[in-house]
Design an enzyme around this catalytic site. Structure first.
Site, PDB file in Angstrom:
ATOM      1  N   ASP A 183       9.788 -15.267   5.339  1.00  0.00           N
ATOM      2  CA  ASP A 183      10.471 -16.193   6.001  1.00  0.00           C
ATOM      3  C   ASP A 183      10.522 -16.320   7.217  1.00  0.00           C
ATOM      4  OD1 ASP A 183      11.153 -17.524   3.346  1.00  0.00           O
ATOM      5  OD2 ASP A 183      12.859 -16.172   3.209  1.00  0.00           O
ATOM      6  N   CYS A 225      11.952 -13.103   1.450  1.00  0.00           N
ATOM      7  CA  CYS A 225      12.676 -13.821   0.505  1.00  0.00           C
ATOM      8  C   CYS A 225      12.939 -12.623  -0.358  1.00  0.00           C
ATOM      9  CB  CYS A 225      11.827 -14.846  -0.127  1.00  0.00           C
ATOM     10  SG  CYS A 225      12.383 -15.596  -1.785  1.00  0.00           S
TER      11      CYS A 225
END
Length: 154
Positions: free
Chosen positions: A59, A52
């Site tokens: 992620d 992120c």
């Protein structure tokens, strides 16, 4: 049997460190052994990771890349290393998914390409991103991506 000159490849058959970023990664291509024949090539990366850009938290996504080659195929080891280079790269899901598709189109000039980014929840919401170059060519079998939507425990 057709043979192709792959002497220009820099990674295949060699030990190569993972690139630190997508900008440093090198995607390589090889000649299509069946130029003029329409067929679909699929790559699946079920453990794609990036960061992120705001929190630095990881992620995770399941990527599916389908393309109908023109004169070139992506060399699979270079693709694997390119995708690995996102592990320390901060970008939103849309930037990663569409950026990968655009980079492949730039390298390969395929007849058609699509990428599906099936991202696992961030903040309780899964974000799926889909991009393609246009309509798939007639007469080519393009299988469904068949990645089910995130369901959690339900």
């Amino acid at each position: 049997m057709t043979t192709h000159d792959v002497s220009g490849l820099t990674m295949l058959g060699r030990q190569v460190a993972a690139p630190a970023s997508p900008e440093e990664a090198v995607l390589e291509r090889v000649p299509n052994p069946h130029p003029g024949t329409r067929y679909c090539v699929r790559f699946v990366a079920p453990e794609f990771t990036s960061l992120c850009p705001l929190t630095g938290q990881p992620d995770f996504a399941h990527l599916v890349i389908d393309y109908v080659p023109g004169d070139w195929l992506v060399e699979s080891k270079s693709l694997k290393l390119f995708l690995t280079s996102f592990r320390n790269h901060g970008a939103f899901h849309e930037a990663c998914t569409v950026g990968i598709g655009l980079k492949l189109v730039e390298l390969l000039d395929p007849a058609w390409l699509r990428i599906g980014g099936y991202w696992y929840p961030r903040g309780g919401i899964p974000i799926d991103v889909f991009w393609q170059t246009g309509t798939a060519p007639d007469g080519v079998w393009i299988p469904a991506q068949d990645v089910p939507p995130y369901r959690g425990r339900g």
